[in-house]
Enzyme design. Structure first.
Site, PDB file in Angstrom:
ATOM      1  N   THR A   1       1.652  -4.349   0.630  1.00  0.00           N
ATOM      2  CA  THR A   1       2.663  -4.209   1.701  1.00  0.00           C
ATOM      3  C   THR A   1       3.609  -5.406   1.679  1.00  0.00           C
ATOM      4  OG1 THR A   1       1.039  -3.070   3.072  1.00  0.00           O
ATOM      5  CG2 THR A   1       2.988  -3.925   4.195  1.00  0.00           C
ATOM      6  N   GLY A  31      -1.010   4.472   6.895  1.00  0.00           N
ATOM      7  CA  GLY A  31      -1.436   3.298   7.647  1.00  0.00           C
ATOM      8  C   GLY A  31      -0.437   2.935   8.736  1.00  0.00           C
ATOM      9  N   THR A  54      -5.488  -3.905   7.284  1.00  0.00           N
ATOM     10  CA  THR A  54      -6.198  -2.630   7.372  1.00  0.00           C
ATOM     11  C   THR A  54      -5.506  -1.790   8.438  1.00  0.00           C
ATOM     12  OG1 THR A  54      -8.145  -4.016   7.063  1.00  0.00           O
ATOM     13  CG2 THR A  54      -8.519  -1.674   7.343  1.00  0.00           C
TER      14      THR A  54
END
Lengths: 134, 190
Positions: A1, A31, A54
């Site tokens: 990312t 996500g 996460t």
């Protein structure tokens, strides 16, 4: 990312984030990145945030917006708000990752609970700061 | 009263003892290049939104990072990309998910924000919207890196899942695979 938060000379804020997600993901898993308020958020009246980690935990906690809300409604500094969400709440929930943030006055902050985060920051007229490890 | 910006390239398990000096230098150079891009826009009086998009495009095009070119693969052997951008001045936002054929998903997200009445578009519909609005497209081979493909193979093997065919246009697997493409993921998340 990857992500960025910006304050321009007019005092306006922006946040942007982009990702490939997680290796071997299934079922169209998405996500936090494209979830406004979780992985990406900007409001001239509070702050701009971009997150990495996460994603499921960032979605559940609404990390990006929560940091800005703590600044607005609890009067926390940007760094205090970032640490409250990342170091305390995210960590307590078992999530991993970090954020970068900028306040309307140009104050920059980052917070992460992993052993590293590729990161860099710069304010106009000052030298850049680049980091990898904690 | 001046500009300010911060950038990230992912967080996770990063071992100072095992990450080579060359790898560290490569990431630092990439982050500096992204900072320089943002500063260039802002020094010319550009908007936070323009700087943000340009910085992320720079990072998306850099195969070091898990975004755009160099993104990780799904279990099916595809790149499915997500992106979002938000304008603090107007509180407008654009987001896309499950993108497979757009070179810079962040630009597609901005197009959603500025050229549609919506905030989030996904999958084939988002791609069609991008094509109709002149957002640059890219073939699967553009996003491919051997390092990420090898990481996918290792992960699938650990989970007992089959390895899909290599994406079209990327050529056969090198023999032998370069050691740098066999390194375990230097970060676990994002």
């Amino acid at each position: 990312t990857v992500g960025v938060v910006v304050r321009d000379r007019a005092g306006h804020l922006a946040a942007a984030t982009s990702t490939g997600g997680t290796t071997a993901k299934l079922w169209g898993r998405v996500g936090d990145v494209p979830i406004i308020g979780a992985g990406t958020y900007a409001n001239d009246e509070s702050c701009a945030v971009s997150a990495t980690g996460t994603g499921e935990y960032f979605i559940r906690l609404g990390v990006a917006r929560e940091i800005c809300n703590l600044v607005t409604y609890k009067g926390l500094s940007l760094q205090q708000a970032a640490d409250e969400v990342i170091q305390k709440r995210l960590t307590a929930l078992g999530g991993d990752g970090g954020i970068i943030a900028v306040a309307p006055d140009g104050t920059l902050a980052w917070s992460f609970n992993t052993s590293g985060m590729y990161r860099a920051r710069q304010s106009e007229g000052q030298a850049p700061v680049i980091g990898i490890f904690r | 009263s001046g500009w300010a910006l911060a950038i990230h390239g992912g967080a996770g398990v990063m071992d100072r003892e095992t990450m080579s000096a060359d790898t560290q230098a490569a990431y630092r150079a990439a982050l500096q290049a992204a900072l320089d891009k943002g500063a260039s826009v802002l020094n010319q009086g550009g908007s936070a939104l323009d700087a943000a998009e340009n910085v992320v495009r720079t990072l998306e095009d850099d195969p070091l990072f898990n975004a755009g070119r160099g993104a990780v693969f799904t279990a099916a052997g595809r790149n499915e990309l997500d992106a979002a951008i938000m304008d603090g001045a107007t509180v407008k936002a654009g987001a896309v998910a499950g993108i497979t054929g757009t070179r810079n998903p962040i630009s597609l997200a901005r197009a959603v924000m500025e050229k549609s009445p919506h905030v989030m578009l996904i999958g084939a519909g988002a791609e069609t919207f991008g094509q109709q609005n002149g957002v640059e497209q890219a073939a699967p081979a553009w996003f491919f890196t051997e390092r990420r493909w090898q990481s996918l193979k290792r992960t699938l093997a650990e989970r007992g899942l089959p390895v899909p065919a290599r994406p079209p246009g990327v050529g056969p697997e090198p023999v032998p695979v370069a050691k740098t493409d066999q390194m375990p993921e230097d970060r676990k998340f994002g």
